[in-house]
Design a protein around this motif. Structure first.
Motif, short mmCIF file in Angstrom:
data_model
loop_
_atom_site.label_atom_id
_atom_site.label_comp_id
_atom_site.label_asym_id
_atom_site.label_seq_id
_atom_site.Cartn_x
_atom_site.Cartn_y
_atom_site.Cartn_z
N LEU A 20 0.82 -1.21 0.00
CA LEU A 20 0.00 0.00 0.00
C LEU A 20 0.85 1.26 0.00
N ILE A 21 1.93 1.27 0.77
CA ILE A 21 2.74 2.49 0.89
C ILE A 21 3.88 2.54 -0.13
N GLY A 22 4.05 1.47 -0.89
CA GLY A 22 5.08 1.47 -1.93
C GLY A 22 6.50 1.39 -1.41
N ARG A 23 6.67 0.66 -0.32
CA ARG A 23 8.00 0.48 0.27
C ARG A 23 8.36 -1.00 0.28
N SER A 24 9.62 -1.29 0.46
CA SER A 24 10.04 -2.69 0.56
C SER A 24 9.55 -3.25 1.90
N LYS A 25 9.49 -4.58 1.99
CA LYS A 25 9.08 -5.21 3.25
C LYS A 25 10.05 -4.82 4.36
N ARG A 26 11.31 -4.79 4.05
CA ARG A 26 12.32 -4.47 5.07
C ARG A 26 12.14 -3.04 5.59
N ALA A 27 11.96 -2.09 4.68
CA ALA A 27 11.76 -0.69 5.08
C ALA A 27 10.47 -0.55 5.88
#
Length: 62
Positions: A20-27
């Motif tokens: 949803l937020i367009g970030r990597s899982k790690r971030a």
């Protein structure tokens, strides 16, 4: 419970929040663990309201 989820428009799990937020899982895990995102851990699983996540990013972008 599905009715409540629909009304609140909940996003369950860090992976779905990341999409949803367009970030990597790690971030996303970092942001969740550090308390940067408006989310809570329920039964070992992250959950957030879609509207609050969108509002959070709209506020930080302004």
């Amino acid at each position: 419970m599905a009715e409540v989820d629909d009304k609140l428009n909940l996003v369950w799990g860090a992976e779905e929040i990341a999409k949803l937020i367009g970030r990597s899982k790690r971030a996303t895990f970092y942001m969740l663990d550090s308390g940067e995102l408006p989310a809570k851990k329920v039964g070992g699983r992250w959950v957030a309201e879609r509207g609050k996540l969108v509002a959070f990013f709209m506020d930080t972008a302004a």
